[in-house]
Design an enzyme around this catalytic site. Structure first.
Site, PDB file in Angstrom:
ATOM      1  N   HIS A  42       1.069  -1.129   0.188  1.00  0.00           N
ATOM      2  CA  HIS A  42       0.148  -0.126   0.059  1.00  0.00           C
ATOM      3  C   HIS A  42       0.764   1.069   0.205  1.00  0.00           C
ATOM      4  O   HIS A  42       0.599   2.196  -0.637  1.00  0.00           O
ATOM      5  CB  HIS A  42      -0.858  -0.054   1.178  1.00  0.00           C
ATOM      6  CG  HIS A  42      -1.728   1.168   1.265  1.00  0.00           C
ATOM      7  ND1 HIS A  42      -3.221   1.175   0.777  1.00  0.00           N
ATOM      8  CD2 HIS A  42      -1.662   2.422   1.757  1.00  0.00           C
ATOM      9  CE1 HIS A  42      -3.666   2.212   0.839  1.00  0.00           C
ATOM     10  NE2 HIS A  42      -2.700   3.054   1.342  1.00  0.00           N
ATOM     11  N   HIS A  88     -10.272   1.475  -0.769  1.00  0.00           N
ATOM     12  CA  HIS A  88     -10.286   1.162   0.553  1.00  0.00           C
ATOM     13  C   HIS A  88     -10.965  -0.070   0.400  1.00  0.00           C
ATOM     14  O   HIS A  88     -12.195  -0.596   0.972  1.00  0.00           O
ATOM     15  CB  HIS A  88     -11.194   1.957   1.423  1.00  0.00           C
ATOM     16  CG  HIS A  88     -10.448   2.427   2.678  1.00  0.00           C
ATOM     17  ND1 HIS A  88     -10.790   2.607   3.805  1.00  0.00           N
ATOM     18  CD2 HIS A  88      -9.186   2.710   2.621  1.00  0.00           C
ATOM     19  CE1 HIS A  88     -10.025   2.780   4.487  1.00  0.00           C
ATOM     20  NE2 HIS A  88      -8.880   3.026   3.938  1.00  0.00           N
TER      21      HIS A  88
END
Length: 746
Positions: A42, A88
């Site tokens: 990420h 997300h």
């Protein structure tokens, strides 16, 4: 034991050895935790960075490209536009409401970190089929999270898209885009500078929610579903603490305080605390400025007792910002924060970089005169994560099928069309899309359109158009061309609003990068994006990569989502949009290729054309650019009364959407069979006009195909020889399909 710890934190044995080499000693537990979050997929893009370098990112209007919190482009009149898209996905699979809500909160902070006031949010959502109760639970939770946070913080959600496919069961995609505007002079970057300047933590206190989210959730695969209500991913209950918890009212106060601080010139640099929390904010701001930073972990306000230093440094608690402030300005900063009821605490100090220009060190202290708990090079955390050229292998060829032949004799095009139409307003009715009263065109059209205005901006007659698009069916069949077609569609959508495409952002959602087939897909997707963006002179100013999207042992299909920002030079008249005017003529700009490969028609019918083989209809980017330019000019000149691009569902769905949105029927002719009616071949637009001859001449002059489709009239949708349905039946199918599926009615 150390080996067990680093693996539990998501680090490989080789990465642990590299960390030890960087430090010249074994890392302690805190240092290992900091490296784990910063070297996660990420934060570091370690599996994708090598490929992302191929994307074009420079352009005449680009003020800030990739690498900052948001991309920024010059919109003219002394105004800049900041835009960012993020995913997300994994948090939303575990806790859909908070996962989606904090996705909105995080993207808002990315934008106002640049000095921009957020004025619009868009979302791109994917779920498994709604005949599964858990997929319905995920959809309802995600939509509620987006609306609950966005509506409360006061930023309109102006559009987006929602799609369904079995590959997303258990692993939904929640991609959120935010756009903000700012005076060019207020642009600020997330960079620390000035030895002795203070690092001030603004906003919410720090808790245990979200600890390790970027390293734990970013590599989580999800297992079989359970009872249809509670999440049933592998270990999902234990993963719930890794999902952040949002407070939109705290975010609103923080937003207003930060913009006031920037207007007053009280902040040297500013960075939001998202993924990897305080570790990310301190290391990235220091590394960008070539300086070091000392952080007093004991000075960080906490909302939970007995938090360990590693918890404080890696917590992803929401609604927090790190501001770099000169000591002389601290008292004024505290006054502004107190007025907005925003907590502000000095937690760090900027320290010198190395004399050789090699950057500085990030030290974590227990009190300014206390023990040194961690001491690492800031750049090693922020910039020096490993870059992997993972093995790539094309998957086995998909067996070709012939979906365009004998089935033509058996298909009922009217019934097929009714089965394909679906209005997404069940989703968008839960969002407030008129906050600020900037929204000219909201959800339901080709693109959202906004006035270019906000408090503190210079006056402007310009407007903005915004679209997000993705199509996994195309990319499953051909990731490179599918990605290029996605860019082309998004650019054409903003053109249909009369806007010149000026910048793009992307969110690349793929499966497990340790699978060579997934890495091949990623490489192909990037090449397709790059090819299309170069051809359309569309710089990619930012983006996000979300990997490890897999459930029940299956990788999702490659799903690049592309957001395009377009600029309208003069927003002076009502835009045509999806409008039919009775008695006016319908033209098709562009050429139809009679292919159903990768089409929604084939997917809905279970045809091999969707999940099996075939080849996507061709995309000529030079032709597409000519079409984009022509459509912008036609809308700007006011010579079309309605228009709609042809994409998902083909010409049949485009005509149906025009009819339903207008409440006017139509009669079309010259469509030779269901393969032409439902083909999703690119570079086509339907226009409604009182001057068909003039528009046809302009199209031919631009080197584009043009054909007359028919006329707008009556209360039925008729495609001669193929479809004859009452407009009332079409509207009923359009309005009821999604609500019925959400309610479990099939």
């Amino acid at each position: 034991m150390g080996e067990v710890i680093h693996r539990a934190l998501g680090l490989s044995d080789e990465e642990a050895a590299e960390i030890e080499s960087v430090l010249g000693r074994p890392p302690n537990h805190l240092e290992l935790a900091m490296f784990a979050v910063m070297w996660s997929e990420h934060c570091s893009y370690k599996s994708s960075r090598l490929h992302l370098r191929r994307l074009p990112s420079e352009g005449e209007a680009v003020l800030v490209g990739p690498g900052e919190n948001a991309g920024v482009v010059d919109a003219g009149d002394g105004i800049a536009v900041a835009v960012r898209i993020e995913s997300h996905n994994h948090p939303s699979a575990i806790e859909p409401y908070q996962g989606a809500a904090t996705g909105v909160g995080g993207i808002l902070r990315d934008v106002f970190t640049m000095g921009a006031r957020p004025i619009a949010v868009m979302d791109s959502l994917r779920f498994g089929p709604l005949d599964d109760a858990r997929n319905r639970w995920l959809l309802e939770g995600v939509v509620s999270g987006i609306s609950g946070y966005g509506n409360s913080v006061g930023v309109p959600t102006v559009g987006g898209e929602v799609g369904f496919d079995p590959c997303y069961s258990g692993n939904p995609l929640v991609n959120v885009l935010c756009l903000g505007v700012l005076p060019v002079g207020r642009l600020v970057r997330g960079r620390a500078s000035g030895v002795g300047n203070l690092a001030v933590l603004l906003g919410a206190s720090t808790g245990r929610d979200g600890i390790g989210g970027v390293s734990v959730l970013a590599s989580a695969g999800f297992g079989a579903t359970g009872d249809g209500r509670a999440p049933s991913a592998n270990g999902s209950e234990s993963l719930r603490p890794s999902v952040q918890v949002g407070d939109p009212f705290e975010e609103k106060r923080l937003l207003e305080a930060c913009l006031e601080l920037l207007d007053a010139g009280l902040v040297v640099g500013i960075q939001d605390l998202g993924g990897a929390g305080l570790t990310c904010a301190t290391s990235e701001t220091a590394a960008r400025g070539g300086v070091g930073m000392d952080v007093d972990v004991s000075a960080v306000p906490r909302r939970e007792p007995a938090m360990e230093p590693f918890e404080v440094m890696t917590s992803e608690s929401q609604e927090r910002m790190l501001a770099i402030v000169a000591p002389r300005d601290l008292s004024r900063l505290l006054e502004v924060c107190a007025r907005w009821e925003v907590s502000a605490s000095v937690v760090g100090r900027v320290t010198p970089g190395q004399p050789d220009g090699g950057g500085g060190r990030l030290r974590v202290l227990d009190g300014w005169d206390g023990a040194v708990l961690a001491d690492v090079p800031a750049a090693a955390l922020a910039d020096d994560a490993p870059v992997y050229d993972r093995p790539r292998r094309a998957p086995a060829p998909i067996a070709a099928v012939a979906p365009d032949g004998p089935e033509a004799d058996r298909t009922d095009c009217g019934a097929d069309l009714l089965a394909l139409v679906a209005d997404a307003s069940w989703v968008y009715q839960q969002y407030d899309h008129q906050l600020f009263l900037n929204t000219v065109e909201g959800p339901g059209g080709d693109a959202a359109v906004l006035r270019l205005k906000a408090p503190g901006l210079p006056a402007s007659r310009r407007g903005l158009a915004l679209s997000t698009d993705g199509n996994s069916r195309w990319c499953r069949l051909d990731p490179r061309q599918g990605a290029a077609m996605t860019v082309a569609e998004s650019a054409l959508n903003v053109a249909c609003a009369g806007a010149r495409p000026v910048a793009a952002v992307d969110c690349l959602n793929l499966g497990n990068p340790e699978h060579p087939e997934v890495m091949w897909q990623l490489s192909e997707v990037v090449d397709g994006l790059a090819e299309a963006c170069r051809a359309l002179e569309l710089p990619v100013v930012g983006g996000n990569v979300s990997l490890y999207n897999e459930s029940q042992g299956r990788d999702i299909d490659p799903t690049p989502v592309v957001g395009v920002v377009g600029l309208i030079d003069r927003l002076e008249r009502r835009l045509p949009g999806l409008t039919l005017v009775p008695g006016e003529r319908l033209l098709l700009l562009g050429h139809t290729v009679a292919s159903l490969s990768g089409s929604r028609w084939a997917a809905e019918r279970g045809s091999g054309a969707a999940s099996g083989g075939g080849r996507l209809p061709p995309l000529d980017l030079a032709v597409h650019r000519a079409l984009v330019e022509l459509v912008v000019d036609l809308v700007s000149d006011g010579v079309v009364t309605g228009l709609h691009d042809v994409s998902d569902g083909g010409l049949g769905v485009a005509l149906a959407e025009l009819a339903v949105q207008s409440g006017t029927g139509l009669v079309a002719r010259g469509i030779a069979g269901h393969a032409e009616l439902f083909s999703e071949s690119p570079s086509r637009v339907v226009v409604c006009t009182a001057n068909p001859e003039g528009i046809a001449a302009r199209a031919r002059s631009a080197g584009l195909a043009v054909s007359e489709l028919g006329i707008a009239r009556g209360d039925r949708l008729v495609v001669e020889g193929l479809v004859d349905v009452a407009l009332a039946d079409l509207e009923q199918a359009w309005r009821s399909t999604l609500p019925d599926r959400v309610a479990g009615r099939h």
